[in-house]
Design a protein around this motif. Structure first.
Motif, PDB file in Angstrom:
ATOM      1  N   HIS A 191       6.614   1.901   2.569  1.00 16.01           N
ATOM      2  CA  HIS A 191       7.916   3.102   2.049  1.00 16.01           C
ATOM      3  C   HIS A 191       8.909   2.368   1.495  1.00 16.01           C
ATOM      4  CE1 HIS A 191      10.099   0.841   5.316  1.00 16.01           C
ATOM      5  NE2 HIS A 191       8.769   1.050   6.030  1.00 16.01           N
ATOM      6  N   ASN A 198       1.072  -1.213  -0.056  1.00 17.19           N
ATOM      7  CA  ASN A 198      -0.044  -0.047  -0.054  1.00 17.19           C
ATOM      8  C   ASN A 198       1.013   1.219   0.160  1.00 17.19           C
ATOM      9  OD1 ASN A 198      -1.820   2.079   0.670  1.00 17.19           O
ATOM     10  ND2 ASN A 198      -3.069   1.174   2.087  1.00 17.19           N
ATOM     11  N   LYS A 233       0.337   4.304   0.363  1.00 17.49           N
ATOM     12  CA  LYS A 233       0.001   5.409   1.262  1.00 17.49           C
ATOM     13  C   LYS A 233       0.696   5.137   2.743  1.00 17.49           C
ATOM     14  CE  LYS A 233      -4.066   6.778  -1.178  1.00 17.49           C
ATOM     15  NZ  LYS A 233      -5.703   6.878  -1.085  1.00 17.49           N
ATOM     16  N   LEU A 234       0.981   3.840   2.767  1.00 16.55           N
ATOM     17  CA  LEU A 234       1.400   3.136   4.508  1.00 16.55           C
ATOM     18  C   LEU A 234       2.687   2.961   4.315  1.00 16.55           C
ATOM     19  CD1 LEU A 234      -1.765   1.225   5.379  1.00 16.55           C
ATOM     20  CD2 LEU A 234      -1.009   3.641   6.142  1.00 16.55           C
TER      21      LEU A 234
END
Length: 84
Positions: free
Chosen positions: A71, A66, A68-69
């Motif tokens: 890295h 994901n 958005k979460l």
């Protein structure tokens, strides 16, 4: 003698699940392990993390990535040398 440098590193996703990776890292100047480690540690983020793609390495990734979460940073575990 060619100095082959092997890197062991860890990826943690946003849920703290972990994936380990081991790969040969480019050493175009044929630095010794000690020289390479000194150089590499200067490249680290917060003395521990790096972006694998910056060094020609793959980033371990879970199928449910994901952006958005999660890295791109990975944690350095170990550098070691394998001689040819």
């Amino acid at each position: 003698m060619k100095h082959r440098i092997i890197i062991e590193y860890l990826y943690r996703d946003a849920a703290n699940y972990k994936l380990y990776e081991e790969a040969e890292i480019d050493n175009p100047k044929n630095l010794s392990l000690q020289e390479f480690e000194k150089w590499f540690r200067c490249q680290l983020i917060d003395d521990l993390y790096f972006v694998p793609h910056d060094f020609g390495l793959i980033k371990p990734q879970f199928p449910d990535y994901n952006p958005k979460l999660d890295h791109d940073w990975c944690e350095l575990i170990l550098l070691k040398e394998e001689n040819e």
